[in-house]
Write a protein that holds these residues in place. Sequence first.
Motif, PDB file in Angstrom:
ATOM      1  N   LYS A  81      47.066  76.864 -30.397  1.00 29.26           N
ATOM      2  CA  LYS A  81      48.352  76.159 -30.321  1.00 29.26           C
ATOM      3  C   LYS A  81      49.134  76.579 -29.086  1.00 29.26           C
ATOM      4  O   LYS A  81      49.969  75.845 -28.600  1.00 29.26           O
ATOM      5  CB  LYS A  81      49.199  76.488 -31.565  1.00 29.26           C
ATOM      6  CG  LYS A  81      48.794  75.727 -32.800  1.00 29.26           C
ATOM      7  CD  LYS A  81      49.686  76.102 -33.969  1.00 29.26           C
ATOM      8  CE  LYS A  81      49.196  75.415 -35.230  1.00 29.26           C
ATOM      9  NZ  LYS A  81      49.884  75.912 -36.426  1.00 29.26           N
ATOM     10  N   TYR A 110      51.922  68.170 -31.122  1.00 31.39           N
ATOM     11  CA  TYR A 110      53.251  67.672 -31.481  1.00 31.39           C
ATOM     12  C   TYR A 110      53.197  66.383 -32.274  1.00 31.39           C
ATOM     13  O   TYR A 110      52.247  65.610 -32.157  1.00 31.39           O
ATOM     14  CB  TYR A 110      54.063  67.377 -30.212  1.00 31.39           C
ATOM     15  CG  TYR A 110      54.131  68.539 -29.270  1.00 31.39           C
ATOM     16  CD1 TYR A 110      54.762  69.722 -29.639  1.00 31.39           C
ATOM     17  CD2 TYR A 110      53.534  68.462 -28.012  1.00 31.39           C
ATOM     18  CE1 TYR A 110      54.809  70.793 -28.774  1.00 31.39           C
ATOM     19  CE2 TYR A 110      53.582  69.536 -27.145  1.00 31.39           C
ATOM     20  CZ  TYR A 110      54.214  70.692 -27.530  1.00 31.39           C
ATOM     21  OH  TYR A 110      54.263  71.756 -26.683  1.00 31.39           O
ATOM     22  N   ARG A 120      56.095  62.931 -22.242  1.00 28.99           N
ATOM     23  CA  ARG A 120      55.364  64.170 -21.974  1.00 28.99           C
ATOM     24  C   ARG A 120      54.080  63.871 -21.195  1.00 28.99           C
ATOM     25  O   ARG A 120      53.729  64.554 -20.232  1.00 28.99           O
ATOM     26  CB  ARG A 120      55.037  64.881 -23.296  1.00 28.99           C
ATOM     27  CG  ARG A 120      54.121  66.089 -23.173  1.00 28.99           C
ATOM     28  CD  ARG A 120      54.744  67.214 -22.382  1.00 28.99           C
ATOM     29  NE  ARG A 120      55.900  67.761 -23.039  1.00 28.99           N
ATOM     30  CZ  ARG A 120      55.870  68.793 -23.877  1.00 28.99           C
ATOM     31  NH1 ARG A 120      54.734  69.377 -24.148  1.00 28.99           N
ATOM     32  NH2 ARG A 120      56.961  69.238 -24.429  1.00 28.99           N
ATOM     33  N   ASN A 157      50.802  71.174 -23.550  1.00 23.73           N
ATOM     34  CA  ASN A 157      51.635  71.879 -24.535  1.00 23.73           C
ATOM     35  C   ASN A 157      52.442  73.008 -23.891  1.00 23.73           C
ATOM     36  O   ASN A 157      52.957  73.867 -24.607  1.00 23.73           O
ATOM     37  CB  ASN A 157      50.755  72.459 -25.652  1.00 23.73           C
ATOM     38  CG  ASN A 157      49.690  73.399 -25.141  1.00 23.73           C
ATOM     39  OD1 ASN A 157      49.138  73.178 -24.078  1.00 23.73           O
ATOM     40  ND2 ASN A 157      49.388  74.446 -25.875  1.00 23.73           N
ATOM     41  N   TYR A 158      52.546  73.010 -22.576  1.00 19.86           N
ATOM     42  CA  TYR A 158      53.203  74.116 -21.861  1.00 19.86           C
ATOM     43  C   TYR A 158      52.730  75.446 -22.439  1.00 19.86           C
ATOM     44  O   TYR A 158      53.506  76.204 -23.023  1.00 19.86           O
ATOM     45  CB  TYR A 158      54.726  74.020 -21.992  1.00 19.86           C
ATOM     46  CG  TYR A 158      55.348  72.892 -21.216  1.00 19.86           C
ATOM     47  CD1 TYR A 158      55.108  72.744 -19.861  1.00 19.86           C
ATOM     48  CD2 TYR A 158      56.187  71.983 -21.835  1.00 19.86           C
ATOM     49  CE1 TYR A 158      55.674  71.716 -19.148  1.00 19.86           C
ATOM     50  CE2 TYR A 158      56.763  70.944 -21.126  1.00 19.86           C
ATOM     51  CZ  TYR A 158      56.507  70.822 -19.791  1.00 19.86           C
ATOM     52  OH  TYR A 158      57.072  69.808 -19.086  1.00 19.86           O
ATOM     53  N   PRO A 159      51.466  75.745 -22.279  1.00 16.27           N
ATOM     54  CA  PRO A 159      50.916  76.908 -22.986  1.00 16.27           C
ATOM     55  C   PRO A 159      51.450  78.234 -22.450  1.00 16.27           C
ATOM     56  O   PRO A 159      51.843  78.332 -21.283  1.00 16.27           O
ATOM     57  CB  PRO A 159      49.417  76.794 -22.718  1.00 16.27           C
ATOM     58  CG  PRO A 159      49.313  76.061 -21.433  1.00 16.27           C
ATOM     59  CD  PRO A 159      50.453  75.094 -21.423  1.00 16.27           C
ATOM     60  N   ASP A 160      51.435  79.225 -23.318  1.00 12.80           N
ATOM     61  CA  ASP A 160      51.777  80.582 -22.889  1.00 12.80           C
ATOM     62  C   ASP A 160      50.627  81.181 -22.096  1.00 12.80           C
ATOM     63  O   ASP A 160      50.820  82.117 -21.325  1.00 12.80           O
ATOM     64  CB  ASP A 160      52.053  81.464 -24.116  1.00 12.80           C
ATOM     65  CG  ASP A 160      53.289  80.987 -24.855  1.00 12.80           C
ATOM     66  OD1 ASP A 160      54.234  80.546 -24.187  1.00 12.80           O
ATOM     67  OD2 ASP A 160      53.295  81.025 -26.094  1.00 12.80           O
TER      68      ASP A 160
ATOM     69  N   ASP B  12      56.398  77.039 -25.763  1.00  9.51           N
ATOM     70  CA  ASP B  12      56.050  75.619 -25.687  1.00  9.51           C
ATOM     71  C   ASP B  12      56.690  74.827 -26.812  1.00  9.51           C
ATOM     72  O   ASP B  12      57.136  73.701 -26.622  1.00  9.51           O
ATOM     73  CB  ASP B  12      54.539  75.429 -25.699  1.00  9.51           C
ATOM     74  CG  ASP B  12      53.926  75.891 -26.995  1.00  9.51           C
ATOM     75  OD1 ASP B  12      54.171  77.035 -27.367  1.00  9.51           O
ATOM     76  OD2 ASP B  12      53.219  75.098 -27.627  1.00  9.51           O
ATOM     77  N   LEU B  13      56.766  75.426 -27.984  1.00  5.98           N
ATOM     78  CA  LEU B  13      57.364  74.707 -29.104  1.00  5.98           C
ATOM     79  C   LEU B  13      58.872  74.558 -28.903  1.00  5.98           C
ATOM     80  O   LEU B  13      59.454  73.546 -29.260  1.00  5.98           O
ATOM     81  CB  LEU B  13      57.059  75.420 -30.428  1.00  5.98           C
ATOM     82  CG  LEU B  13      55.577  75.442 -30.805  1.00  5.98           C
ATOM     83  CD1 LEU B  13      55.388  76.082 -32.168  1.00  5.98           C
ATOM     84  CD2 LEU B  13      55.004  74.033 -30.828  1.00  5.98           C
ATOM     85  N   LEU B  15      60.340  74.344 -25.991  1.00 11.40           N
ATOM     86  CA  LEU B  15      60.503  73.297 -24.976  1.00 11.40           C
ATOM     87  C   LEU B  15      60.343  71.916 -25.593  1.00 11.40           C
ATOM     88  O   LEU B  15      61.114  70.997 -25.333  1.00 11.40           O
ATOM     89  CB  LEU B  15      59.461  73.470 -23.870  1.00 11.40           C
ATOM     90  CG  LEU B  15      59.744  74.565 -22.840  1.00 11.40           C
ATOM     91  CD1 LEU B  15      58.523  74.792 -21.967  1.00 11.40           C
ATOM     92  CD2 LEU B  15      60.926  74.177 -21.985  1.00 11.40           C
ATOM     93  N   ALA B  16      59.319  71.801 -26.450  1.00 15.37           N
ATOM     94  CA  ALA B  16      59.059  70.506 -27.075  1.00 15.37           C
ATOM     95  C   ALA B  16      60.201  70.106 -27.990  1.00 15.37           C
ATOM     96  O   ALA B  16      60.623  68.947 -28.015  1.00 15.37           O
ATOM     97  CB  ALA B  16      57.759  70.565 -27.867  1.00 15.37           C
TER      98      ALA B  16
END
Lengths: 325, 290
Positions: A81, A110, A120, A157-160, B12-13, B15-16
């Motif tokens: 995730k 999402y 997005r 998902n703009y991952p970490d 990320d969550l 931001l979403a």
Amino acid sequence: MDTSDSLVIETHNLSKVYPEAQALQSLNLTVKEHSIFGFLGPNGAGKTTTIKILLGLIQPSGGRATILGHDVHRDSVEIRKRTGYLAQDPRYYEHMTARQILGYTARFFYHGPKDLLEARVQEMLEMVGLEDKTDRPVRGFSGGERQRLGIAQAQVNYPDLLILDEPAASLDPMGRHDVLAVMEKLRKYTTIFYSTHILEDVQRVSDTVAILNRGRLIAEAPIDELLAGDGGSIMYDITLKSETEAALAGARERVVSQSWVQNLSVTADDSLTRWQVRVTDEATAEDQLQRLILEDRSLNVKHFGRKIYNLEEVFLELVGKENSK
Amino acid sequence: MTVQTHPHVSRDLRLAARQGLLPARGGGWLAGFGNMFAKELGEWFRTRRWLWQLLIWLIILNGFVAFLLFGLPALATIYPELKPDAEGIFPGLPPEVGATYMYFSIVVMTGTLGAIILAQDEIIQEKQSGTAAWILSKPAARQAFILTKLLSNAIGVLVFIVAIPGLILLGEIFLATHKVQSLAPFLAGVGLVWLALFFYISMVIMLGVLFESRGPVLGIAFGVMFGGMILRNYIPQILYVLPLSMESIALMVVQGMPLPAMFISQVIATAVLSVVFLLVALWRFQHVEL
């Protein structure tokens, strides 16, 4: 669970054995938050195996690994995730368009209004410069376009943590430049762990490097440290001009007799002589080495400086040493 | 929209959430199920596949029944030498029963072939092409991946091979005989036919997980089907466990006839084996290296 000590990836004695070979042997890695971590190695070194274990696509034979504090085996879905992944040879459903691929990928992370998901997707398409190819099936994409789509889907998902397996391997120089530029752009948002065998790219963008060979980790260090020399020893590069061989021999005698000098190698080129002096004590060398040489006034020092390695030299030396064992 | 964030929620969550998007629903073994299932159903219903499947099965199943019910009798009026053939199509059976039996027989035979061919590539193709590795690098559970493949094929086969041709069959029978079939027993019969097809879909999905190439998948599935049809003549006991006479069972159910023990066992064993195949596929796929 949250990260501890800002470590994003930690592996402890991670190993993978196939019936025909040991792909990975007791790998211990640590990747810090917000680093661009270059994972180097020749083909078959175990880079992709490591990445696939981290993503839960294959199971380790021994050891353990955590990503963002989660165990890669037990909490794989949780890890995914917060992770983005680009495979070495990214494959998609060929009949889908870039927009559909990204929409499909985004919905794994999402749910929400369709227009926001679309926004997005559009943002990702613009980030990788595919906005003019959004509605073309990916079967018609070039290698570079596939790779850019790969980065977009990994980043949706703009991952970490962004894991990229040979992101620039199949690209032409322009494509490689684009991919590295995107990676540099992303560095402030995410940690990037990427495998490659293109040393030039690593030297350009990475801040930390690990070198893997035949499944074994043979070096892991910040890139500056790695380029400064191996194993704590320091090399000086000196170019001398002398009228007589005797002067050179005398200077050499004075240098090698010092306890802090490990070795001295000589190459001659026309009228110039090049020394490479490996020392164990940098401060003493800085203070005394040049003085020792210049005790003989007939010697002319054309160049004196700490040798800066390039990554290729470091890589070849380390891998060569390892292979000769 | 107000969205509460928590310090431990990943960036990320957050931001979403600020953009109005929420984390995807479904976790554990259902993670990613909704998304994958929608995509797999889309392959059936939002591409041209639905049109081709509809045409193929209408021609094969309803076309053949129509030929028997309407075509052959019409030809017999033109060519009298065909009259004995037209009258002997359903020997000793009323046309509505004969037509139903004919439909069940063809659908079990050709539908099984179709179901095997349609499902054989579902897992193998994804493993070989690398798309399975891509999907499963996202927050998607392996169990959900298998379930979506099974269910989407089961639904596609139900709609295009069983349900739509079955409903059209009822219309054909009404046009030919002016009799209305009882819906409940007919649906029960159709359900049994679908169960036989589901058995093969489930088996092929399992084989796709167990093997790395199409050869063994198709070989074993066709082997069970054709080998069973031959073996049942020599070892009739296999009718207790394999769906090799589901067309007869379905017809008996439609006619309201009591089922012999062998047939009851066949229905139960088919359902149980289908579940066993699914469980094996789910278990084994957890360990497949992608």
